[in-house]
Structure formats: C-alpha cells, structure tokens
Design a protein around this motif. Structure first.
Motif, mmCIF file in Angstrom:
data_model
loop_
_atom_site.group_PDB
_atom_site.id
_atom_site.type_symbol
_atom_site.label_atom_id
_atom_site.label_comp_id
_atom_site.label_asym_id
_atom_site.label_seq_id
_atom_site.Cartn_x
_atom_site.Cartn_y
_atom_site.Cartn_z
ATOM 1 N N ASN A 13 6.195 -2.184 -4.707
ATOM 2 C CA ASN A 13 5.971 -2.807 -5.915
ATOM 3 C C ASN A 13 5.077 -3.933 -5.761
ATOM 4 O O ASN A 13 3.918 -4.211 -6.443
ATOM 5 C CB ASN A 13 7.396 -3.655 -6.396
ATOM 6 C CG ASN A 13 8.202 -2.618 -7.122
ATOM 7 O OD1 ASN A 13 7.762 -1.423 -7.833
ATOM 8 N ND2 ASN A 13 9.408 -2.773 -7.235
ATOM 9 N N ILE A 14 5.173 -4.515 -4.690
ATOM 10 C CA ILE A 14 4.561 -5.695 -4.250
ATOM 11 C C ILE A 14 3.216 -5.284 -3.968
ATOM 12 O O ILE A 14 2.043 -5.915 -4.543
ATOM 13 C CB ILE A 14 4.871 -6.566 -2.968
ATOM 14 C CG1 ILE A 14 6.228 -7.296 -3.341
ATOM 15 C CG2 ILE A 14 3.945 -7.622 -2.465
ATOM 16 C CD1 ILE A 14 7.058 -7.716 -2.338
ATOM 17 N N VAL A 15 2.693 -4.445 -3.028
ATOM 18 C CA VAL A 15 1.557 -3.714 -2.731
ATOM 19 C C VAL A 15 0.657 -3.272 -3.951
ATOM 20 O O VAL A 15 -0.337 -3.726 -4.244
ATOM 21 C CB VAL A 15 1.482 -2.819 -1.842
ATOM 22 C CG1 VAL A 15 0.132 -2.221 -1.549
ATOM 23 C CG2 VAL A 15 1.993 -3.385 -0.414
ATOM 24 N N LEU A 18 1.815 -2.456 -13.394
ATOM 25 C CA LEU A 18 2.323 -1.413 -12.541
ATOM 26 C C LEU A 18 3.103 -1.876 -11.301
ATOM 27 O O LEU A 18 3.013 -1.471 -10.117
ATOM 28 C CB LEU A 18 1.162 -0.796 -12.001
ATOM 29 C CG LEU A 18 0.449 0.151 -13.243
ATOM 30 C CD1 LEU A 18 -0.701 0.984 -12.753
ATOM 31 C CD2 LEU A 18 1.403 0.930 -13.853
ATOM 32 N N ASP A 19 3.859 -3.041 -11.349
ATOM 33 C CA ASP A 19 4.424 -3.462 -10.261
ATOM 34 C C ASP A 19 6.124 -3.265 -10.419
ATOM 35 O O ASP A 19 6.755 -3.793 -9.776
ATOM 36 C CB ASP A 19 4.423 -5.053 -10.126
ATOM 37 C CG ASP A 19 4.737 -5.746 -11.446
ATOM 38 O OD1 ASP A 19 5.214 -5.143 -12.433
ATOM 39 O OD2 ASP A 19 4.366 -7.118 -11.367
ATOM 40 N N SER A 20 6.465 -2.174 -11.376
ATOM 41 C CA SER A 20 7.798 -2.195 -11.371
ATOM 42 C C SER A 20 8.268 -0.608 -11.296
ATOM 43 O O SER A 20 9.051 -0.189 -11.668
ATOM 44 C CB SER A 20 8.303 -2.602 -12.817
ATOM 45 O OG SER A 20 7.753 -2.046 -13.692
ATOM 46 N N ILE A 21 7.455 0.169 -10.860
ATOM 47 C CA ILE A 21 7.551 1.548 -10.827
ATOM 48 C C ILE A 21 8.741 1.812 -9.745
ATOM 49 O O ILE A 21 9.462 2.787 -10.046
ATOM 50 C CB ILE A 21 6.265 2.115 -10.323
ATOM 51 C CG1 ILE A 21 5.038 2.352 -11.194
ATOM 52 C CG2 ILE A 21 6.500 3.611 -9.908
ATOM 53 C CD1 ILE A 21 3.895 2.719 -10.825
ATOM 54 N N ALA A 22 8.681 1.385 -8.503
ATOM 55 C CA ALA A 22 9.741 1.662 -7.549
ATOM 56 C C ALA A 22 10.986 1.053 -8.274
ATOM 57 O O ALA A 22 12.131 1.558 -8.043
ATOM 58 C CB ALA A 22 9.682 0.906 -6.199
ATOM 59 N N THR A 23 11.010 -0.112 -8.995
ATOM 60 C CA THR A 23 12.256 -0.665 -9.484
ATOM 61 C C THR A 23 12.907 0.149 -10.559
ATOM 62 O O THR A 23 14.100 0.517 -10.446
ATOM 63 C CB THR A 23 11.945 -1.865 -10.466
ATOM 64 O OG1 THR A 23 11.364 -3.108 -9.406
ATOM 65 C CG2 THR A 23 13.106 -2.465 -11.194
ATOM 66 N N ALA A 49 21.598 -1.090 -8.620
ATOM 67 C CA ALA A 49 20.495 -1.116 -7.797
ATOM 68 C C ALA A 49 19.016 -1.502 -8.277
ATOM 69 O O ALA A 49 18.162 -2.026 -7.684
ATOM 70 C CB ALA A 49 20.248 0.210 -7.465
ATOM 71 N N GLY A 50 18.906 -1.055 -9.870
ATOM 72 C CA GLY A 50 17.602 -1.768 -10.387
ATOM 73 C C GLY A 50 17.572 -3.209 -10.376
ATOM 74 O O GLY A 50 16.636 -3.633 -10.303
ATOM 75 N N VAL A 51 18.695 -3.781 -11.131
ATOM 76 C CA VAL A 51 18.646 -5.135 -10.956
ATOM 77 C C VAL A 51 18.151 -5.699 -9.582
ATOM 78 O O VAL A 51 17.266 -6.871 -9.662
ATOM 79 C CB VAL A 51 19.974 -5.762 -11.570
ATOM 80 C CG1 VAL A 51 19.994 -7.268 -11.113
ATOM 81 C CG2 VAL A 51 20.080 -5.465 -12.820
ATOM 82 N N LEU A 52 18.726 -5.373 -8.535
ATOM 83 C CA LEU A 52 18.679 -5.930 -7.259
ATOM 84 C C LEU A 52 17.027 -5.819 -6.860
ATOM 85 O O LEU A 52 16.441 -6.576 -6.422
ATOM 86 C CB LEU A 52 19.567 -5.328 -5.972
ATOM 87 C CG LEU A 52 19.263 -5.925 -4.744
ATOM 88 C CD1 LEU A 52 19.636 -7.238 -4.744
ATOM 89 C CD2 LEU A 52 20.497 -5.200 -3.824
ATOM 90 N N THR A 53 16.634 -4.573 -7.026
ATOM 91 C CA THR A 53 15.295 -4.296 -6.733
ATOM 92 C C THR A 53 14.338 -5.002 -7.440
ATOM 93 O O THR A 53 13.331 -5.626 -7.036
ATOM 94 C CB THR A 53 14.893 -2.614 -6.665
ATOM 95 O OG1 THR A 53 15.797 -1.972 -6.217
ATOM 96 C CG2 THR A 53 13.530 -2.205 -6.603
ATOM 97 N N GLY A 54 14.503 -5.366 -8.917
ATOM 98 C CA GLY A 54 13.329 -6.029 -9.472
ATOM 99 C C GLY A 54 13.359 -7.520 -9.161
ATOM 100 O O GLY A 54 12.621 -8.064 -8.940
ATOM 101 N N VAL A 55 14.629 -7.857 -8.767
ATOM 102 C CA VAL A 55 14.859 -9.526 -8.435
ATOM 103 C C VAL A 55 14.384 -9.943 -7.270
ATOM 104 O O VAL A 55 13.547 -10.737 -6.957
ATOM 105 C CB VAL A 55 16.289 -9.862 -8.592
ATOM 106 C CG1 VAL A 55 16.444 -11.494 -8.150
ATOM 107 C CG2 VAL A 55 16.935 -10.097 -10.050
ATOM 108 N N VAL A 56 14.727 -8.885 -6.184
ATOM 109 C CA VAL A 56 14.399 -9.217 -4.931
ATOM 110 C C VAL A 56 12.795 -9.059 -4.702
ATOM 111 O O VAL A 56 12.070 -9.699 -4.013
ATOM 112 C CB VAL A 56 14.987 -7.959 -3.733
ATOM 113 C CG1 VAL A 56 14.226 -8.120 -2.412
ATOM 114 C CG2 VAL A 56 16.390 -8.417 -3.590
ATOM 115 N N THR A 57 11.932 -8.036 -5.479
ATOM 116 C CA THR A 57 10.575 -7.746 -5.599
ATOM 117 C C THR A 57 10.031 -9.112 -5.855
ATOM 118 O O THR A 57 9.257 -9.616 -5.182
ATOM 119 C CB THR A 57 10.315 -6.693 -6.514
ATOM 120 O OG1 THR A 57 10.790 -5.464 -6.271
ATOM 121 C CG2 THR A 57 8.886 -6.704 -6.888
ATOM 122 N N ASN A 58 10.439 -9.567 -7.157
ATOM 123 C CA ASN A 58 9.771 -10.984 -7.538
ATOM 124 C C ASN A 58 10.104 -12.046 -6.652
ATOM 125 O O ASN A 58 9.252 -12.963 -6.355
ATOM 126 C CB ASN A 58 10.136 -11.524 -8.998
ATOM 127 C CG ASN A 58 9.633 -10.513 -10.013
ATOM 128 O OD1 ASN A 58 9.687 -9.068 -9.795
ATOM 129 N ND2 ASN A 58 8.689 -10.915 -10.899
#
Length: 268
Positions: free
Chosen positions: A101-103, A117-122, A133-142
C-alpha cells in the motif's frame, strides 16, 4: 490445536483460528459489537460535527483538532473491536500488504493522477480474511506510512479502517466473486471514503493530498467552491473511481488464489 502437515511436518493454523480466545463468550462478542458500533458512531458524529461547524462554506481551520481527535478515537475503537477476530493465518500477510500500500501510494501520489490506489492490499486482506484483518491493515498502513515517510496520512486512518471493514463485508457477501459486483462494491466504498476524507483534506491540510488530487481541488475552488465543497467534490470524483479500480484489481487477483488458501484465511 493447530494441525500438522503430514508431509512436511509444518504446523498449520486451522481455519478460523484467531488472535483471541477460540471459544469467545456471548459477553465478549457483545463487547466487540459495541466497540464497532461506537467506533462507527464516533466517526460519523465527527464528520457531521465538522461539516456543521464549518458552516458549509467557511474555511475554518479551527475544526481540525476535534476532527483529527474524533477520527482517531473512532479508528481505535474499530481496531479494538476487531483485533481478536483476526485469523492467525492472516497475520503474516499484513506487513506485506502494508508495504505494498505504501509503495504504490507514494508512486501514485507523485504521478499527477487524481487517484490514490493505496488501499488495494487492504481490500485484498479484507476480502480474504474478513473485516477485522481489513481494519488492522488499513490502520497500520496509514500509521506506518505517516511515521516513516508521509505524516499527512495519519489523520486518514479512520477512512482506511472503514475501507477495510467494507471490503471484509463485501467479501463475506461474495461481492468480489463477480467483476460487476466488485465494481459496485468499490464504487459504494469510494463514496463513503470520499465523504470521510474530504474534511481532513480541507481543514487539516488545506486541500487534496497528492499532486493530482490537490490540483483538482484548486481547479474546483477557482470555480467558486468553498474549500470544503471543493475537497468533497474532488473526493467524490476520485474516491469512487479509485476504489472501483482497486476492487476490480482485487477481483482479478483473487481469481488466481487457490481455494484452499482462501479457506485457510477465512474467519469462522
């Protein structure tokens, strides 16, 4: 108890095993539901408070502190309400999803394209492993993105959490099994994300994030729109398209993932 692969001896997490207690009590499930409801209400209430306090067309930066604080509390409540529901088999995926997401988000942010396009992996993790798992991925990404490269992403963590939740719900209802339902789910998710992100872009950062989105906000302001109005219009133009593309890409990727892997990642 985790099963052991008969040929390799590797221990495998059984389908549905989560970070929390295997046998959650009714009280525990009720607590998780309450935290999720409170988180959603805090985020929605913060959005309404911000819009009403801004007076529609006022470009009042004094609403930025309660906006960021309210969204942060809402994101934390959503995270707490879902943390123990994350399947153990999905935990190893989350760091890779965050990095992806970050890259990609950094590349698109400097490209001049009015997308994210920073939420595809989320979305992919939410689809495969559920809303938690979606919540954790989104929050940790940001948070990881903000603490290492781009601090402006941190206030958008609540929106990232909501995207993860909606992706997980879409996955549970099999909306990513067909391309056209994936597009519709992405479009709807984008509308919600657009409304939530617009006040942050307007009152915390004075416009859209990224070269492309910021330029679009400036163009809309030049037509006579207020800062909030321009940011909201930009979000409602960019976010539904962005999330529709992201959901469609996830649909395409998901078709290549073996069903046994999907079953291993699903929650009970």
């Amino acid at each position: 108890m985790a099963e052991r692969n008969a040929t390799s001896g590797q221990r495998l997490s059984p389908m549905g095993e989560s970070l929390g207690n295997h046998e959650q009590t009714q009280h525990t499930r009720g607590t998780h539901t309450l935290l999720n409801v409170l988180g959603a209400l805090v985020i929605a209430g913060t959005y309404l408070f911000t819009v009403l306090s801004a007076g529609g067309g006022a470009e009042d930066m004094t609403v930025s502190l309660p906006l960021v604080s309210g969204y942060a509390v809402g994101a934390i409540l959503l995270l707490l309400g879902n943390l123990q529901r994350i399947p153990l088999s999905a935990v190893a995926l989350i760091p890779f999803a965050v990095a992806f997401n970050i890259v990609l988000g950094q590349i698109v942010g400097f490209s001049g394209i009015p997308l994210y396009l920073d939420s595809i992996a989320t979305i992919l993790v939410g689809y495969l492993a559920g809303p938690a798992a979606g919540v954790l991925t989104g929050v940790v990404t940001n948070l990881a993105w903000g603490l290492t490269i781009n601090p402006t992403t941190i206030p958008f963590a609540a929106g990232a959490a909501v995207i993860g939740v909606l992706a997980g719900i879409a996955g549970q209802h099999r909306l990513l099994e067909r391309w056209w339902t994936a597009l519709l789910a992405g479009f709807g998710t984008g509308i919600v994300a657009g409304f939530l992100g617009a006040p942050v872009a307007a009152f915390v950062f004075g416009g859209g994030q990224g070269v492309g989105t910021g330029s679009l906000v400036a163009v809309l302001q030049a037509t006579g729109q207020s800062l909030l109005g321009a940011a909201t219009l930009q979000s409602l133009l960019s976010d539904p398209l962005d999330k529709a593309i992201a959901f469609l890409l996830v649909w395409a990727v998901a078709k290549t993932i073996p069903q046994r892997v999907k079953n291993q990642l699903k929650t009970r």
